[in-house]
Design an enzyme around this catalytic site. Structure first.
Site, PDB file in Angstrom:
ATOM      1  N   ASP A   1     -60.588 118.153   7.732  1.00  0.00           N
ATOM      2  CA  ASP A   1     -60.066 118.827   6.548  1.00  0.00           C
ATOM      3  C   ASP A   1     -58.597 118.471   6.327  1.00  0.00           C
ATOM      4  O   ASP A   1     -57.776 118.598   7.234  1.00  0.00           O
ATOM      5  CB  ASP A   1     -60.218 120.340   6.711  1.00  0.00           C
ATOM      6  CG  ASP A   1     -59.596 121.105   5.567  1.00  0.00           C
ATOM      7  OD1 ASP A   1     -60.173 121.095   4.473  1.00  0.00           O
ATOM      8  OD2 ASP A   1     -58.521 121.705   5.774  1.00  0.00           O
TER       9      ASP A   1
ATOM     10  N   GLU B   1     -61.988 113.962   4.868  1.00  0.00           N
ATOM     11  CA  GLU B   1     -62.002 114.585   3.535  1.00  0.00           C
ATOM     12  C   GLU B   1     -60.747 114.176   2.780  1.00  0.00           C
ATOM     13  O   GLU B   1     -59.631 114.525   3.167  1.00  0.00           O
ATOM     14  CB  GLU B   1     -62.058 116.109   3.667  1.00  0.00           C
ATOM     15  CG  GLU B   1     -62.218 116.816   2.337  1.00  0.00           C
ATOM     16  CD  GLU B   1     -61.065 117.744   1.988  1.00  0.00           C
ATOM     17  OE1 GLU B   1     -61.125 118.381   0.928  1.00  0.00           O
ATOM     18  OE2 GLU B   1     -60.096 117.819   2.767  1.00  0.00           O
TER      19      GLU B   1
END
Length: 562
Positions: A272, A313
């Site tokens: 993330d 991501e």
């Protein structure tokens, strides 16, 4: 089970999204109607010990005992469901043991270089302000993207009373404890009656959201400095503090975390916001080259020890080509283009852009995890360079008219990459459109990820947004469902038909990363065919009417019609 393809559907939910705990979701997945529908489960990070940002501010990676247990994870393994879990490289919570040790021990802490101390980072590259932080030279931050107004700083009080700025890219909260008369009398020479008046004045201002420096003391101004000092000495923090990747202890933390996630049963680890992690004066603070790729390569070396697949991501426009760079480096990528492309195809009744993207994925062997909705929003600015800007604006207008929300970032609504809405509401709450959207997702290249609320045709939750207050726009698509409600919703045709398609997708040998795919379209009609191991699966759809049919053969040659 052996016939299932290795890129079968993946459920995506918080551990409390259906029923209230991960145990409740496990019970849901054990239902006969759901069994063998999902190959994987992406559990969002509130499964860990976290505070802010619905789990993305991690205190540590132990299981949240209110929501999950090791038994739950074993049950998922017995169901043949592997896990995708989050690893947040860029930051950790103020409440982490590392940052709490800094607050307690200051410069004597063994973790003193674990986080990025703002003034040390910018030393020699700016001017010191009266507030005690360095204002960097303008030319050194002109290419930096700050996600909130002002500099990304959280001022933290040390044991010696000094306030030290730390780099804080994402969320933060500073809470000041209410004071009473005795607190004030203990801190200064003051009469009880005056202390009573001041306590009421200060607490009223704090409750209204004012900072101590913003409180108007009027005729009691002579007490201002000592009261502010008292409030500062008692303040509490929440926040996501950026990690210093130059610290060996950070890399020890990375290794320990990946080992922990593998122990939970993770096969895929989503990185993330990792592209915010490498930073340097005069450089960008997002997607630095080559530092971002050097970081990724080093983390991959750790992941290899635990047989983990990394899923970096990154939100970036199609025009920038970052997805290509990741694919060339051997990583699976997030297909952030598909959600908007499908809405574009359904609204324009044309499949040209969708077909072009499918061909690019196949021709370049780009392996993706795709989706419709997710815990964030529907990415639309990612489509820049893929479809004309005016068509992107049309899509934004359509979804906003249907109740979607656009985050106002620094007063500019056109710089944020996503629109917050449920996918069902974004499609006008049209059952047939949602079913065709799901069919298109399942027949596009990649591993399909299914947001739980999309599966249940969830609508925009404006009440949740209002209750969440400022910054609560994402709650529009995060409604927790009671277990009984989930069972009732499964009776709806729009839900049962999605489950039927997902089960077909999970079990058909026709699909796979190495399968053969053909995509043809003419006007509003399109056909997608997959062939693998002597089996075939075909989708025929008419975008003008949203009617479609799925046919296929299983491993035994039996014909299936959906």
């Amino acid at each position: 089970m052996e016939a299932r393809n290795n890129n079968g559907p993946m459920l995506n939910a918080y551990p409390d999204s259906v029923g209230g705990t991960l145990s409740d979701i496990v019970r849901f997945l054990k239902k006969p109607e759901i069994k063998d529908v999902f190959r994987s489960f992406y559990i969002l990070p509130s499964i860990y010990n976290t505070d802010l940002d619905r789990g993305f501010s991690v205190i540590d990676y132990e299981l949240n005992e209110l929501l999950a247990s090791c038994e739950d994870l074993r049950d998922l393994e017995e169901l043949g469901i592997d896990l995708k879990l989050d690893f947040i490289l860029n930051h950790a919570s103020v409440l982490s043991k590392q940052f709490q040790d800094i607050i307690k021990n200051g410069e004597k802490s063994r973790y003193c270089d674990f986080f990025i101390e703002w003034n040390k980072f910018w030393e020699g590259h700016g001017r010191m302000t009266e507030e005690g932080y360095i204002q960097p030279d303008p030319e050194l931050i002109e290419n930096m993207f700050f996600r909130k107004p002002g500099l990304p700083i959280l001022m933290v009080r040390m044991p010696d009373g000094k306030n030290i700025p730390y780099w804080n890219t994402f969320y933060q909260e500073v809470c000041y404890e209410p004071i009473n008369e005795q607190d004030l009398m203990g801190a200064m020479d003051i009469q009880y009656g005056v202390a009573e008046v001041l306590a009421e004045m200060v607490n009223k201002a704090l409750k209204a959201g004012k900072k101590p420096s913003e409180i108007k003391f009027g005729s009691f101004e002579r007490y201002q400095e000592k009261i502010i000092e008292l409030l500062d000495s008692r303040k509490k923090y929440l926040g996501q503090m950026d990690l210093n990747i130059k610290s060996p202890l950070v890399w020890e933390h990375y290794d320990n975390t990946l080992r922990t996630l593998a122990g939970y049963g993770a096969k895929i680890v989503r990185l993330d916001a990792f592209a915010y992690t490498p930073k340097g004066p005069g450089k960008k603070n997002f997607l630095n080259d080559p530092e971002t790729w050097e970081l990724l390569e080093r983390v991959q070396g750790l992941a290899d020890k635990y047989e983990l697949n990394l899923l970096p991501e990154i939100h970036a426009s199609y025009r920038e080509g970052i997805y290509k760079v990741l694919a060339e480096k051997g990583y699976m990528t997030y297909d952030f283009f598909l959600p908007g492309l499908i809405i574009h195809a359904l609204e324009s009744k044309k499949g040209d852009a969708l077909a072009k993207w499918a061909k690019e994925l196949v021709d370049n062997d780009i392996r993706v995890v795709n989706m419709l909705g997710c815990h964030d929003g529907i990415p639309l600015l990612d489509l820049k360079g893929m479809i004309p800007d005016e068509e992107i604006e049309k899509l934004i207008d359509i979804i906003v008219r249907r109740g979607g929300l656009v985050k106002n970032l620094h007063g500019q609504k056109n710089v944020y990459y996503q629109i917050n809405a449920t996918y069902y509401s974004a499609l006008g709450e049209d059952d047939q459109k949602l079913l065709l959207a799901r069919a298109l997702q399942l027949f596009m290249p990649g591993k399909p990820q299914v947001w739980y609320l999309d599966l249940f045709a969830g609508k925009n939750d404006k009440e949740a947004v209002a209750l969440a207050g400022a910054g609560g726009h994402k709650e529009i698509n995060r409604t927790n469902l009671e277990g009984e409600l989930a069972e009732e919703l499964m009776e709806k045709e729009v839900v049962s038909r999605q489950i039927e398609m997902l089960k077909f997708r999970n079990n058909s040998p026709a699909f796979g990363f190495d399968a053969e795919m053909t995509f043809s379209h003419r006007d509003s009609n399109l056909e997608i065919t997959w062939r693998n191991h002597g089996c075939e699966a075909e989708l025929k759809a008419d975008l003008s009417t949203c009617q479609f049919a799925i046919t296929g053969t299983d491993a035994l040659g039996k014909t299936i019609v959906l």
